[in-house]
Every structure is written in C-alpha cells, then in structure tokens.
Design an enzyme around this catalytic site. Sequence first.
Site, short mmCIF file in Angstrom:
data_model
loop_
_atom_site.label_atom_id
_atom_site.label_comp_id
_atom_site.label_asym_id
_atom_site.label_seq_id
_atom_site.Cartn_x
_atom_site.Cartn_y
_atom_site.Cartn_z
N LYS A 161 0.37 3.97 2.08
CA LYS A 161 -0.95 4.60 1.99
C LYS A 161 -0.77 6.11 2.14
O LYS A 161 0.27 6.61 2.56
CB LYS A 161 -1.88 4.10 3.11
CG LYS A 161 -2.28 2.64 3.01
CD LYS A 161 -3.20 2.38 1.84
CE LYS A 161 -3.61 0.91 1.81
NZ LYS A 161 -2.50 0.02 1.46
N SER B 125 -3.54 -0.72 -4.61
CA SER B 125 -4.35 0.24 -3.85
C SER B 125 -3.88 1.68 -4.03
O SER B 125 -4.55 2.60 -3.58
CB SER B 125 -4.36 -0.11 -2.36
OG SER B 125 -3.14 0.23 -1.76
#
EC number: 3.4.21.88
Length: 208
Positions: free
Chosen positions: A168, A130
């Site tokens: 993230k 991701s």
Amino acid sequence: MSKLSKRQEEILAYIKDEVKKKGYPPSVREIGEAVGLASSSTVHGHLARLEKKGYIRRDPTKPRAIEVLSLGFDNDTFVKKETASFIPVIGKVTAGVPITAVENVEDYLPLPDHLAAYDNTYALVIQGESMIEAGIYDGDQVIVRQQQTADNGDIIVAMTEDNEATVKRFFREKDYIRLQPENSSMEPIILENCTILGKVIGVFRTIH
C-alpha cells in the site's frame, strides 16, 4: 577444442537457446528437465565438465550464474550480454485484502546489475487490484528494498498488527497509520501501528 558428449552438447545447446531468448541462463532444475536428468548432481557434473573444457564459466556464489563463453557460440551469433544479478522471489503478497506473508524463496528474478544494486533487494508477486492506479497489477512482481522506515507517500510492503503483509501507499497521520490503496473503489487500512518490511522501488511485468 575438447570434444563434447551428446549430453553435454544437449545441455550447452539448451543454455545457449535460453540465453538468446531470455537474456539470462536457465537454472540447474530447468536444465535437468529440458534434457531428461532428474538428478541435480548429475547436471552439476556436466556443467563442471563444460566449464573445464572452456565452454562456460560459472560463479558458485550466485544462482543461475552460467556464462557461455565465446567458444560455446558460433562466431556469427556470439553477442556479449549485460551481466545480470538475481534477486530472490520470496512469495506472494496481496494488493487487496492482507494475506499472511510467505518468506520461502520460490524463484530468482534476473535484473540488470544497475537495478539490483542493493544486497537486501527481493521480489514479491502481487495478488489483487488495489494498486492498479499506481501501475501495479495482479501478477506483477514488485522489486522491494528492505528497510524499516518510510516517508509519507512511499509504496511499501507492510506487516499489519495481525501479522499479514500488504502492499500500500504509506501515510503516518497524527494518531494512526493509513495504508492507502491506489484504487478509488477501495477503502484505506487504518492501523495504530505496522511493521515496514521494505519500500517498493520497481515493478517487473512479463508481456505475453
């Protein structure tokens, strides 16, 4: 020059070979495996004798801190290495779906002193894709500076409300926190709150 036993010669040769190949010394466990010694205390004993005879120097406060002195090298092969610091690798963290954080020290990662300037620096192994558009790939080790705050846009290690850790990009919106992946095919994680475990300040990758 003090004479070395056959075992001490084997250990010294292995340490020199690892330093030349990798730029940093092996661990006590790796030395034992290389020369066929199951007992770490036996390895420590041989290292102590090598140090007493002037072939190596150790720092007992640091892991892997074995320096081969000039006596331990042939004159034409001795090259002074930049000293390195070792930061703990404390487990794996996902860059995809959050997973439970692992905080046990699994290994130590050598970094040049100028890159490991903080006592509260550690490494995590990335799982998932991701963050690939930020240049962070599956299997990379991210270098993390432990801190509890972050600015919008920082890449962080966050603990979610379900006590799961993820890497993230951080954004604090008006009514929620957005943990944004760097992969255009993935959706952000929206949370009311999260715990910031640290800021990613670097990436370490081994090229095979």
